[in-house]
Design a protein around this motif. Structure first.
Motif, PDB file in Angstrom:
ATOM      1  N   LEU A   1       9.444 -16.404  -2.426  1.00  0.00           N
ATOM      2  CA  LEU A   1      10.379 -15.654  -1.597  1.00  0.00           C
ATOM      3  C   LEU A   1       9.602 -14.547  -0.893  1.00  0.00           C
ATOM      4  CD1 LEU A   1      12.148 -17.032  -3.828  1.00  0.00           C
ATOM      5  CD2 LEU A   1      13.664 -15.033  -3.684  1.00  0.00           C
ATOM      6  N   ALA A   2       9.788 -14.412   0.413  1.00  0.00           N
ATOM      7  CA  ALA A   2       9.079 -13.388   1.176  1.00  0.00           C
ATOM      8  C   ALA A   2       9.967 -12.177   1.385  1.00  0.00           C
ATOM      9  CB  ALA A   2       8.623 -13.933   2.517  1.00  0.00           C
ATOM     10  N   MET A   3       9.483 -11.023   0.969  1.00  0.00           N
ATOM     11  CA  MET A   3      10.190  -9.765   1.187  1.00  0.00           C
ATOM     12  C   MET A   3       9.745  -9.206   2.539  1.00  0.00           C
ATOM     13  SD  MET A   3      10.313  -6.444  -1.343  1.00  0.00           S
ATOM     14  CE  MET A   3      11.549  -5.162  -1.105  1.00  0.00           C
ATOM     15  N   GLY A   4      10.705  -8.978   3.434  1.00  0.00           N
ATOM     16  CA  GLY A   4      10.350  -8.513   4.762  1.00  0.00           C
ATOM     17  C   GLY A   4      11.536  -7.892   5.474  1.00  0.00           C
ATOM     18  N   LEU A   5      11.336  -7.583   6.739  1.00  0.00           N
ATOM     19  CA  LEU A   5      12.355  -6.902   7.538  1.00  0.00           C
ATOM     20  C   LEU A   5      13.262  -7.911   8.236  1.00  0.00           C
ATOM     21  CD1 LEU A   5      10.129  -4.118   9.106  1.00  0.00           C
ATOM     22  CD2 LEU A   5      11.799  -3.839   7.265  1.00  0.00           C
ATOM     23  N   ASP A   6      14.510  -7.540   8.352  1.00  0.00           N
ATOM     24  CA  ASP A   6      15.496  -8.386   9.029  1.00  0.00           C
ATOM     25  C   ASP A   6      15.205  -8.432  10.526  1.00  0.00           C
ATOM     26  OD1 ASP A   6      17.684  -9.946   9.487  1.00  0.00           O
ATOM     27  OD2 ASP A   6      19.172  -8.378   9.124  1.00  0.00           O
ATOM     28  N   GLY A   7      15.567  -9.529  11.150  1.00  0.00           N
ATOM     29  CA  GLY A   7      15.474  -9.644  12.600  1.00  0.00           C
ATOM     30  C   GLY A   7      14.146 -10.150  13.120  1.00  0.00           C
ATOM     31  N   LEU A   8      13.139 -10.298  12.251  1.00  0.00           N
ATOM     32  CA  LEU A   8      11.832 -10.745  12.713  1.00  0.00           C
ATOM     33  C   LEU A   8      11.733 -12.266  12.785  1.00  0.00           C
ATOM     34  CD1 LEU A   8       9.431  -8.302  10.814  1.00  0.00           C
ATOM     35  CD2 LEU A   8      10.469  -8.060  13.066  1.00  0.00           C
ATOM     36  N   ILE A   9      12.455 -12.946  11.911  1.00  0.00           N
ATOM     37  CA  ILE A   9      12.440 -14.402  11.870  1.00  0.00           C
ATOM     38  C   ILE A   9      13.833 -14.911  12.211  1.00  0.00           C
ATOM     39  CG2 ILE A   9      12.004 -16.439  10.452  1.00  0.00           C
ATOM     40  CD1 ILE A   9       9.515 -14.769  10.970  1.00  0.00           C
TER      41      ILE A   9
ATOM     42  N   LEU B   1       0.822  -1.216   0.000  1.00  0.00           N
ATOM     43  CA  LEU B   1       0.000   0.000   0.000  1.00  0.00           C
ATOM     44  C   LEU B   1       0.854   1.263   0.000  1.00  0.00           C
ATOM     45  CD1 LEU B   1      -2.808  -1.026   2.536  1.00  0.00           C
ATOM     46  CD2 LEU B   1      -3.003  -0.819   0.052  1.00  0.00           C
ATOM     47  N   THR B   2       2.016   1.193   0.671  1.00  0.00           N
ATOM     48  CA  THR B   2       2.901   2.357   0.709  1.00  0.00           C
ATOM     49  C   THR B   2       3.861   2.395  -0.475  1.00  0.00           C
ATOM     50  OG1 THR B   2       4.464   1.154   2.128  1.00  0.00           O
ATOM     51  CG2 THR B   2       2.785   2.479   3.223  1.00  0.00           C
ATOM     52  N   GLY B   3       3.902   1.316  -1.265  1.00  0.00           N
ATOM     53  CA  GLY B   3       4.726   1.301  -2.473  1.00  0.00           C
ATOM     54  C   GLY B   3       6.173   0.941  -2.270  1.00  0.00           C
ATOM     55  N   ILE B   4       6.527   0.411  -1.102  1.00  0.00           N
ATOM     56  CA  ILE B   4       7.930   0.096  -0.809  1.00  0.00           C
ATOM     57  C   ILE B   4       8.497  -0.950  -1.761  1.00  0.00           C
ATOM     58  CG2 ILE B   4       9.469  -0.946   0.906  1.00  0.00           C
ATOM     59  CD1 ILE B   4       7.914   0.545   3.046  1.00  0.00           C
ATOM     60  N   PRO B   5       7.859  -2.109  -1.925  1.00  0.00           N
ATOM     61  CA  PRO B   5       8.460  -3.104  -2.824  1.00  0.00           C
ATOM     62  C   PRO B   5       8.460  -2.663  -4.276  1.00  0.00           C
ATOM     63  CG  PRO B   5       6.315  -3.854  -2.036  1.00  0.00           C
ATOM     64  CD  PRO B   5       6.669  -2.637  -1.247  1.00  0.00           C
ATOM     65  N   GLN B   6       7.395  -1.986  -4.715  1.00  0.00           N
ATOM     66  CA  GLN B   6       7.330  -1.541  -6.110  1.00  0.00           C
ATOM     67  C   GLN B   6       8.462  -0.570  -6.434  1.00  0.00           C
ATOM     68  OE1 GLN B   6       4.820  -1.737  -3.779  1.00  0.00           O
ATOM     69  NE2 GLN B   6       2.870  -1.158  -4.751  1.00  0.00           N
ATOM     70  N   GLU B   7       8.733   0.345  -5.488  1.00  0.00           N
ATOM     71  CA  GLU B   7       9.777   1.351  -5.739  1.00  0.00           C
ATOM     72  C   GLU B   7      11.145   0.697  -5.824  1.00  0.00           C
ATOM     73  OE1 GLU B   7      11.551   5.462  -3.741  1.00  0.00           O
ATOM     74  OE2 GLU B   7       9.714   4.552  -2.955  1.00  0.00           O
TER      75      GLU B   7
ATOM     76  N   LEU C   1      16.104   0.575   3.428  1.00  0.00           N
ATOM     77  CA  LEU C   1      16.009   0.797   4.863  1.00  0.00           C
ATOM     78  C   LEU C   1      14.677   1.449   5.219  1.00  0.00           C
ATOM     79  CD1 LEU C   1      19.626   2.165   5.471  1.00  0.00           C
ATOM     80  CD2 LEU C   1      18.829  -0.213   5.571  1.00  0.00           C
ATOM     81  N   ASP C   2      14.220   1.191   6.430  1.00  0.00           N
ATOM     82  CA  ASP C   2      12.944   1.751   6.879  1.00  0.00           C
ATOM     83  C   ASP C   2      13.079   2.166   8.335  1.00  0.00           C
ATOM     84  OD1 ASP C   2      10.341   2.564   6.655  1.00  0.00           O
ATOM     85  OD2 ASP C   2       9.574   0.629   5.995  1.00  0.00           O
ATOM     86  N   THR C   3      12.373   3.221   8.700  1.00  0.00           N
ATOM     87  CA  THR C   3      12.402   3.729  10.066  1.00  0.00           C
ATOM     88  C   THR C   3      11.015   3.665  10.666  1.00  0.00           C
ATOM     89  OG1 THR C   3      14.222   5.252   9.567  1.00  0.00           O
ATOM     90  CG2 THR C   3      12.918   5.719  11.524  1.00  0.00           C
ATOM     91  N   MET C   4      10.933   3.126  11.860  1.00  0.00           N
ATOM     92  CA  MET C   4       9.659   3.069  12.573  1.00  0.00           C
ATOM     93  C   MET C   4       9.542   4.284  13.489  1.00  0.00           C
ATOM     94  SD  MET C   4       8.025  -0.036  14.789  1.00  0.00           S
ATOM     95  CE  MET C   4       7.074  -0.712  13.421  1.00  0.00           C
ATOM     96  N   SER C   5       8.320   4.766  13.627  1.00  0.00           N
ATOM     97  CA  SER C   5       8.069   5.930  14.482  1.00  0.00           C
ATOM     98  C   SER C   5       7.145   5.572  15.622  1.00  0.00           C
ATOM     99  CB  SER C   5       7.440   7.066  13.670  1.00  0.00           C
ATOM    100  OG  SER C   5       8.324   7.532  12.679  1.00  0.00           O
ATOM    101  N   LEU C   6       7.386   6.210  16.756  1.00  0.00           N
ATOM    102  CA  LEU C   6       6.501   6.123  17.898  1.00  0.00           C
ATOM    103  C   LEU C   6       5.508   7.271  17.787  1.00  0.00           C
ATOM    104  CD1 LEU C   6       5.988   4.782  20.740  1.00  0.00           C
ATOM    105  CD2 LEU C   6       7.408   6.611  21.665  1.00  0.00           C
ATOM    106  N   ILE C   7       4.206   6.977  17.808  1.00  0.00           N
ATOM    107  CA  ILE C   7       3.202   8.031  17.660  1.00  0.00           C
ATOM    108  C   ILE C   7       2.189   7.961  18.795  1.00  0.00           C
ATOM    109  CG2 ILE C   7       3.459   7.997  15.148  1.00  0.00           C
ATOM    110  CD1 ILE C   7       0.723   6.617  14.987  1.00  0.00           C
TER     111      ILE C   7
END
Length: 293
Positions: A236-244, A199-205, A261-267
């Motif tokens: 093949l699953a595209m995902g974030l490192d460290g989760l599995i 939905l955010t377009g990360i893999p497409q970009e 790279l991606d940054t998580m925010s506290l809201i």
């Protein structure tokens, strides 16, 4: 309608039988049946489909069950906040998606809990949309989300740890021989993608292709499920490192090249009034992770 009625309805929904539910609650079966009938009359809609031996929920009943759970959870949270409004005790609620940043958050929580041992921390899982919905309903105090958040509605703390994207794949896969994977290497592979990331377009970009020109074999909300799809041979699953944890696993993780790279925010909601416990934890998070935007 009161909290006792809500609790009793949830027991009926769980048991699927008025007699068993009445035995569990320790009231008579006619009393519970009458209570459920009064509830349906109050709402103006049938909630239960009554069979000879089993009860099931109508669509309205399924919705009411979800709302009843939320109402009771919010009631419990509010009662806890009022009870501990003048002390560093009670509960802190956080909504979060899958992220290794939880480890860093937990380290801060551990420091805080050592100073205030009566505190309890609760994490509710969900993607960004679900976390924002929990915030709007008051079910959580903070949220951990990826992507932009409406600055008019939320205060935002970008967290300094950075998450790295890559691919989960079987160790026996030919691409597992490479330390990193490029878009060209995975263009024609069957891919399992995060619904939120799509939905955010990360893999497409990063892949340089729109969804119509990718071989999407499946999607996931939680990477734990995506990993099982990989293990089952779907792709093949595209995902974030460290989760599995791939140590000793038939799967391996290969990061994206060029790096993604991606940054998580506290809201949290603007204008939100916090208990001393929540405010104290927030202050400690700000000390560790930076200033609000």
């Amino acid at each position: 309608m009161d909290s006792e009625t809500l609790k009793n309805f949830l027991v009926v929904a769980r048991e699927g039988n008025i007699t068993r539910a009445a035995q569990f609650i320790h009231i008579t079966q006619p009393t519970l049946s009458r209570q459920m009938q009064n509830l349906e009359q109050e709402l103006g809609r049938p909630l239960l489909i009554r069979g000879k031996r089993h009860l099931s929920l109508t669509p309205e009943g399924q919705l009411f069950r979800k709302r009843a759970e939320e109402i009771l959870e919010l009631f419990q949270k509010t009662r806890s906040e009022i009870h501990t409004s003048s002390e560093i005790a009670g509960a802190i609620y956080m909504g979060a998606g899958e992220t290794d940043v939880i480890r860093q958050i937990s380290q801060v929580a551990s420091q805080f809990a050592q100073l205030h041992p009566q505190l309890r921390f609760h994490i509710r899982s969900g993607d960004g949309e679900a976390v924002r919905e929990m915030l709007e309903k008051g079910l959580v105090d903070f949220g951990l989300v990826y992507g932009p958040s409406d600055p008019g509605k939320y205060k935002v703390v970008p967290l300094t740890p950075v998450d790295r994207w890559g691919f989960l794949l079987p160790r026996t896969h030919p691409l597992a021989l490479y330390p990193e994977l490029t878009p060209e290497q995975v263009h024609d592979q069957p891919l399992i993608l995060s619904r939120q990331a799509m939905l955010t377009g990360i893999p497409q970009e990063w892949l340089g292709r729109d969804l119509d020109h990718l071989h999407i074999a499946g999607t996931y909300t939680l990477l734990t499920n995506g990993a099982k799809m990989v293990a089952g041979g779907l792709g093949l699953a595209m995902g974030l490192d460290g989760l599995i944890n791939t140590s000793g696993s038939p799967l391996c993780f290969r990061p994206c090249s060029p790096p993604l790279l991606d940054t998580m925010s506290l809201i949290w909601k603007r204008g939100q009034l916090f208990t001393p416990a929540v405010q104290g934890f927030l202050d400690l998070l700000l000390q560790n992770f930076g200033k609000t935007e």
